[in-house]
Motif scaffolding. Structure first.
Motif, PDB file in Angstrom:
ATOM      1  N   PHE A 299       0.834  -1.202   0.000  1.00 39.17           N
ATOM      2  CA  PHE A 299       0.000   0.000   0.000  1.00 39.17           C
ATOM      3  C   PHE A 299       0.871   1.255   0.000  1.00 39.17           C
ATOM      4  O   PHE A 299       0.661   2.170  -0.797  1.00 39.17           O
ATOM      5  N   VAL A 300       1.853   1.285   0.892  1.00 35.84           N
ATOM      6  CA  VAL A 300       2.710   2.461   1.018  1.00 35.84           C
ATOM      7  C   VAL A 300       3.480   2.720  -0.274  1.00 35.84           C
ATOM      8  O   VAL A 300       3.593   3.863  -0.733  1.00 35.84           O
ATOM      9  N   GLU A 301       4.004   1.661  -0.876  1.00 38.06           N
ATOM     10  CA  GLU A 301       4.776   1.824  -2.109  1.00 38.06           C
ATOM     11  C   GLU A 301       3.926   2.449  -3.212  1.00 38.06           C
ATOM     12  O   GLU A 301       4.339   3.402  -3.880  1.00 38.06           O
ATOM     13  N   LYS A 302       2.733   1.918  -3.395  1.00 37.60           N
ATOM     14  CA  LYS A 302       1.870   2.416  -4.473  1.00 37.60           C
ATOM     15  C   LYS A 302       1.316   3.806  -4.150  1.00 37.60           C
ATOM     16  O   LYS A 302       1.180   4.658  -5.037  1.00 37.60           O
ATOM     17  N   PHE A 303       0.990   4.045  -2.893  1.00 35.85           N
ATOM     18  CA  PHE A 303       0.467   5.354  -2.489  1.00 35.85           C
ATOM     19  C   PHE A 303       1.542   6.424  -2.706  1.00 35.85           C
ATOM     20  O   PHE A 303       1.274   7.503  -3.236  1.00 35.85           O
ATOM     21  N   THR A 304       2.769   6.106  -2.290  1.00 36.30           N
ATOM     22  CA  THR A 304       3.864   7.059  -2.436  1.00 36.30           C
ATOM     23  C   THR A 304       4.137   7.357  -3.905  1.00 36.30           C
ATOM     24  O   THR A 304       4.380   8.519  -4.285  1.00 36.30           O
ATOM     25  N   ALA A 305       4.062   6.330  -4.738  1.00 38.18           N
ATOM     26  CA  ALA A 305       4.260   6.543  -6.176  1.00 38.18           C
ATOM     27  C   ALA A 305       3.170   7.444  -6.743  1.00 38.18           C
ATOM     28  O   ALA A 305       3.436   8.319  -7.586  1.00 38.18           O
ATOM     29  N   GLY A 306       1.940   7.249  -6.279  1.00 38.05           N
ATOM     30  CA  GLY A 306       0.854   8.095  -6.732  1.00 38.05           C
ATOM     31  C   GLY A 306       1.052   9.546  -6.329  1.00 38.05           C
ATOM     32  O   GLY A 306       0.882  10.468  -7.147  1.00 38.05           O
ATOM     33  N   ALA A 307       1.449   9.770  -5.086  1.00 42.73           N
ATOM     34  CA  ALA A 307       1.697  11.135  -4.615  1.00 42.73           C
ATOM     35  C   ALA A 307       2.819  11.793  -5.407  1.00 42.73           C
ATOM     36  O   ALA A 307       2.724  12.967  -5.800  1.00 42.73           O
ATOM     37  N   ALA A 308       3.885  11.042  -5.644  1.00 38.95           N
ATOM     38  CA  ALA A 308       5.038  11.586  -6.353  1.00 38.95           C
ATOM     39  C   ALA A 308       4.734  11.879  -7.822  1.00 38.95           C
ATOM     40  O   ALA A 308       5.426  12.683  -8.456  1.00 38.95           O
ATOM     41  N   SER A 309       3.695  11.249  -8.356  1.00 41.40           N
ATOM     42  CA  SER A 309       3.358  11.438  -9.770  1.00 41.40           C
ATOM     43  C   SER A 309       2.590  12.728 -10.031  1.00 41.40           C
ATOM     44  O   SER A 309       2.423  13.133 -11.190  1.00 41.40           O
ATOM     45  N   LEU A 310       2.105  13.377  -8.977  1.00 33.17           N
ATOM     46  CA  LEU A 310       1.319  14.590  -9.167  1.00 33.17           C
ATOM     47  C   LEU A 310       2.191  15.719  -9.708  1.00 33.17           C
ATOM     48  O   LEU A 310       3.341  15.886  -9.302  1.00 33.17           O
ATOM     49  N   ASN A 311       1.622  16.467 -10.621  1.00 32.64           N
ATOM     50  CA  ASN A 311       2.315  17.616 -11.199  1.00 32.64           C
ATOM     51  C   ASN A 311       1.798  18.873 -10.502  1.00 32.64           C
ATOM     52  O   ASN A 311       0.676  19.309 -10.725  1.00 32.64           O
ATOM     53  N   VAL A 312       2.616  19.435  -9.636  1.00 38.31           N
ATOM     54  CA  VAL A 312       2.217  20.582  -8.830  1.00 38.31           C
ATOM     55  C   VAL A 312       2.562  21.870  -9.568  1.00 38.31           C
ATOM     56  O   VAL A 312       3.696  22.055 -10.020  1.00 38.31           O
ATOM     57  N   GLY A 313       1.580  22.748  -9.690  1.00 44.33           N
ATOM     58  CA  GLY A 313       1.822  24.002 -10.379  1.00 44.33           C
ATOM     59  C   GLY A 313       0.594  24.883 -10.357  1.00 44.33           C
ATOM     60  O   GLY A 313      -0.412  24.573  -9.715  1.00 44.33           O
ATOM     61  N   PRO A 314       0.628  26.002 -11.066  1.00 46.94           N
ATOM     62  CA  PRO A 314      -0.532  26.891 -11.135  1.00 46.94           C
ATOM     63  C   PRO A 314      -1.741  26.176 -11.709  1.00 46.94           C
ATOM     64  O   PRO A 314      -1.620  25.378 -12.648  1.00 46.94           O
ATOM     65  N   GLY A 315      -2.905  26.462 -11.161  1.00 46.61           N
ATOM     66  CA  GLY A 315      -4.114  25.784 -11.614  1.00 46.61           C
ATOM     67  C   GLY A 315      -4.489  26.093 -13.042  1.00 46.61           C
ATOM     68  O   GLY A 315      -5.277  25.358 -13.658  1.00 46.61           O
ATOM     69  N   THR A 316      -3.929  27.155 -13.592  1.00 52.15           N
ATOM     70  CA  THR A 316      -4.227  27.517 -14.978  1.00 52.15           C
ATOM     71  C   THR A 316      -3.397  26.738 -15.985  1.00 52.15           C
ATOM     72  O   THR A 316      -3.708  26.750 -17.174  1.00 52.15           O
ATOM     73  N   ASP A 317      -2.323  26.073 -15.540  1.00 49.69           N
ATOM     74  CA  ASP A 317      -1.476  25.309 -16.460  1.00 49.69           C
ATOM     75  C   ASP A 317      -2.150  23.991 -16.827  1.00 49.69           C
ATOM     76  O   ASP A 317      -2.680  23.285 -15.952  1.00 49.69           O
ATOM     77  N   ALA A 318      -2.091  23.648 -18.092  1.00 47.24           N
ATOM     78  CA  ALA A 318      -2.800  22.466 -18.589  1.00 47.24           C
ATOM     79  C   ALA A 318      -2.335  21.183 -17.911  1.00 47.24           C
ATOM     80  O   ALA A 318      -3.127  20.268 -17.696  1.00 47.24           O
ATOM     81  N   GLY A 319      -1.067  21.086 -17.591  1.00 45.63           N
ATOM     82  CA  GLY A 319      -0.547  19.840 -17.028  1.00 45.63           C
ATOM     83  C   GLY A 319      -0.650  19.728 -15.523  1.00 45.63           C
ATOM     84  O   GLY A 319      -0.273  18.694 -14.942  1.00 45.63           O
ATOM     85  N   THR A 320      -1.156  20.738 -14.857  1.00 42.58           N
ATOM     86  CA  THR A 320      -1.205  20.726 -13.396  1.00 42.58           C
ATOM     87  C   THR A 320      -2.264  19.753 -12.879  1.00 42.58           C
ATOM     88  O   THR A 320      -3.409  19.767 -13.326  1.00 42.58           O
ATOM     89  N   THR A 321      -1.854  18.907 -11.936  1.00 39.21           N
ATOM     90  CA  THR A 321      -2.809  18.000 -11.291  1.00 39.21           C
ATOM     91  C   THR A 321      -3.000  18.312  -9.813  1.00 39.21           C
ATOM     92  O   THR A 321      -3.871  17.744  -9.167  1.00 39.21           O
ATOM     93  N   MET A 322      -2.176  19.197  -9.257  1.00 37.48           N
ATOM     94  CA  MET A 322      -2.409  19.714  -7.914  1.00 37.48           C
ATOM     95  C   MET A 322      -1.907  21.142  -7.848  1.00 37.48           C
ATOM     96  O   MET A 322      -0.769  21.434  -8.218  1.00 37.48           O
ATOM     97  N   GLY A 323      -2.766  22.038  -7.374  1.00 29.27           N
ATOM     98  CA  GLY A 323      -2.398  23.441  -7.284  1.00 29.27           C
ATOM     99  C   GLY A 323      -1.754  23.773  -5.955  1.00 29.27           C
ATOM    100  O   GLY A 323      -1.387  22.895  -5.164  1.00 29.27           O
ATOM    101  N   PRO A 324      -1.617  25.058  -5.655  1.00 29.14           N
ATOM    102  CA  PRO A 324      -1.037  25.484  -4.390  1.00 29.14           C
ATOM    103  C   PRO A 324      -2.030  25.315  -3.249  1.00 29.14           C
ATOM    104  O   PRO A 324      -3.231  25.137  -3.472  1.00 29.14           O
ATOM    105  N   VAL A 325      -1.535  25.363  -2.024  1.00 27.70           N
ATOM    106  CA  VAL A 325      -2.447  25.559  -0.900  1.00 27.70           C
ATOM    107  C   VAL A 325      -2.939  26.997  -0.978  1.00 27.70           C
ATOM    108  O   VAL A 325      -2.358  27.834  -1.660  1.00 27.70           O
ATOM    109  N   ALA A 326      -4.012  27.303  -0.280  1.00 28.68           N
ATOM    110  CA  ALA A 326      -4.728  28.542  -0.550  1.00 28.68           C
ATOM    111  C   ALA A 326      -4.096  29.785   0.051  1.00 28.68           C
ATOM    112  O   ALA A 326      -4.361  30.892  -0.415  1.00 28.68           O
ATOM    113  N   ASN A 327      -3.274  29.623   1.077  1.00 26.76           N
ATOM    114  CA  ASN A 327      -2.737  30.809   1.733  1.00 26.76           C
ATOM    115  C   ASN A 327      -1.476  30.438   2.515  1.00 26.76           C
ATOM    116  O   ASN A 327      -1.145  29.257   2.673  1.00 26.76           O
ATOM    117  N   ARG A 328      -0.800  31.453   3.012  1.00 24.55           N
ATOM    118  CA  ARG A 328       0.458  31.225   3.738  1.00 24.55           C
ATOM    119  C   ARG A 328       0.225  30.469   5.041  1.00 24.55           C
ATOM    120  O   ARG A 328       1.092  29.719   5.505  1.00 24.55           O
TER     121      ARG A 328
END
Length: 477
Positions: A299-328
């Motif tokens: 479970f941990v191996e597959k879950f970690t791989a899934g988390a690491a596969s996310l593309n973090v970036g601005p929500g307006t970018d086409a390839g983004t799968t996770m945006g920023p947190v909302a505030n500081r």
């Protein structure tokens, strides 16, 4: 992109009578995208007077006509999806695809409430008295003060409006000052849908000042809040002083119990996607993962791989799968959770740090070996962090799942009908999902127990929360 930010008071858009303003920040760029005028007391008084007039108007409107307004509101939400989604992403940060889904879910709930508003049934009770009948009816409670958060600025704000209108109530909505543009668009659309000018008011301001002033007003008859536990307790105490009804949907820290017989590949895929949706800022998301030891490593191996596969970036970018947190505040909270977990012997399997030096980006994080007394296991993380712990004894893991004062949602994964029945009964939560991660539906009541709140939204129960029960004993002859 952000519409002109104004209050909606008595059917008119106005910057109000105050001089104070607040910056609206794009969490992906940390740039100011708008200035929000804050309401003065005089503006709140005008909104209260308007809501009182609006209630007298709206309560007299027949249910089929109320339903038409809500159905049109739902249709306008769908027609304006792209504009609303763009504003959500600019203010709150989530990817455009998630923002579009939020608008679609909002329209679906509004449409369902439109239909259910025509089906608020009473009942006839057999009487013990001769020539007498007993009728049980439901009447709208009165003007509602509603408070919505920033994590789902369309869904949470619109559901406050739609529930009140479905029940025949007027509403003063105070949305989050961090996501005001979305609420302004909702106000425009509900007016376009045909809501009379005094039925929906929208105000922004200092949260403590506005909430206390509205709740204390004798005009307000009910409070509806989605927010944090501390704020919810304060609001409940304030409402209780005048014995006002209160529906409170507060925080959660949802356990997910994974039994060894579960379909691990399917469960992992469901769990990591649910955990990191909206950058983990979902009060119902699974946030504490308890996995039976026999399948823990897999479970941990597959879950970690899934988390690491996310593309973090601005929500307006086409390839983004996770945006920023909302505030500081959330960014600093994530850093604190990770530091505390490490100090207590936990291991960071992926993530664990801020990404870049501009924007509120935090890497999707997986923690293992975190003890039960670590902050991330006791306090709602509300960000992209997933602690995973192993267990062997089912009774022990149920006890640990129920050890916190929260009780919003819980999850269980197993192929055994017997175990599923046991866990769904034993877990203390307002909603339990078995072999899935869906915990809300328009037709089903939603809410928590314990520190996770009071009352329900959605379902007929959500409408009836906004109504008083009246018993009529009618004697003939």
């Amino acid at each position: 992109m952000i519409p002109p930010l104004e209050h909606l008071i008595a059917g008119e858009w106005t910057r109000g009578s105050g001089d104070d303003t607040l910056a609206v920040i794009n969490p992906a760029t940390e740039e100011e995208v708008a200035r929000l005028p804050l309401a003065a007391i005089a503006d709140l008084d005008r909104a209260l007077e308007s809501a009182e007039r609006g209630f007298q108007i709206w309560r007299a409107v027949l249910p089929p006509e109320r339903s038409k307004v809500l159905r049109k509101f739902a249709g306008l939400l769908r027609q304006n999806t792209e504009q609303i989604a763009a504003v959500i992403t600019a203010e709150q940060g989530k990817p455009l695809a998630e923002a579009r889904n939020e608008v679609a879910a909002t329209a679906e709930l509004t449409e369902w409430l439109a239909e259910e508003s025509r089906r608020i049934y009473g009942r006839l009770v057999p009487s013990r008295f001769e020539n007498t009948r007993i009728l049980v009816t439901h009447e709208p409670v009165g003007p509602v003060a509603a408070f919505s958060p920033w994590n789902f600025p369309c869904m949470m704000a619109a559901r406050k409006i739609a529930h009140a209108l479905a029940a025949g109530c007027s509403v003063i909505l105070k949305p989050s000052e961090e996501t005001p543009g979305t609420a302004v668009l909702l106000g425009r659309l509900v007016m376009e849908a045909g809501a009379p000018k005094d039925v929906v008011n929208i105000v922004f301001g200092d949260p403590a000042q506005v909430s206390d002033y509205l709740i204390d007003s004798p005009i307000i008859k009910m409070v509806n809040l989605t927010g944090s536990v501390p704020v919810g307790k304060h609001v409940a105490q304030r409402a209780a002083r005048q014995l006002k009804k209160a529906t409170l949907e507060l925080g959660g820290h949802s356990p997910a119990i994974v039994m060894a017989d579960a379909d691990i590949d399917r469960v992992v895929d469901l769990c990591w996607k649910a955990r990191y949706r909206n950058a983990g800022q979902v009060c119902t998301a699974p946030t504490r993962f308890f996995v039976q030891s026999a399948v823990m490593d897999r479970f941990v191996e597959k879950f970690t791989a899934g988390a690491a596969s996310l593309n973090v970036g601005p929500g307006t970018d086409a390839g983004t799968t996770m945006g920023p947190v909302a505030n500081r505040r959330r960014l600093e909270a994530m850093e604190s959770f990770v530091a505390d977990a490490g100090a207590r012997g936990g291991t960071v399997l992926t993530g664990g740090q801020r990404l870049g030096n501009r924007g509120m980006f935090f890497a999707p994080t997986v923690l293992s070996g975190v003890p039960a007394d670590a902050d991330v296991m006791r306090l709602e993380p509300f960000g992209p962090i997933a602690p995973i712990a192993a267990f062997d004894d089912i009774d022990a893991v149920v006890a640990e799942s129920n050890a916190l004062p929260y009780g919003l949602a819980a999850y269980a994964f197993t192929k055994s009908h017997t175990v599923a029945a046991h866990l769904s009964s034993a877990l203390k939560a307002g909603v339990v999902a078995v072999n899935g991660v869906t915990v809300t539906a328009p037709e089903a009541p939603f809410g928590g127990v314990g520190d996770s709140g009071l009352g329900r939204e959605a379902g007929i129960e959500g409408v009836l929360e906004h109504m008083n029960v009246k018993t009529i004993l009618e004697t003939f002859g």
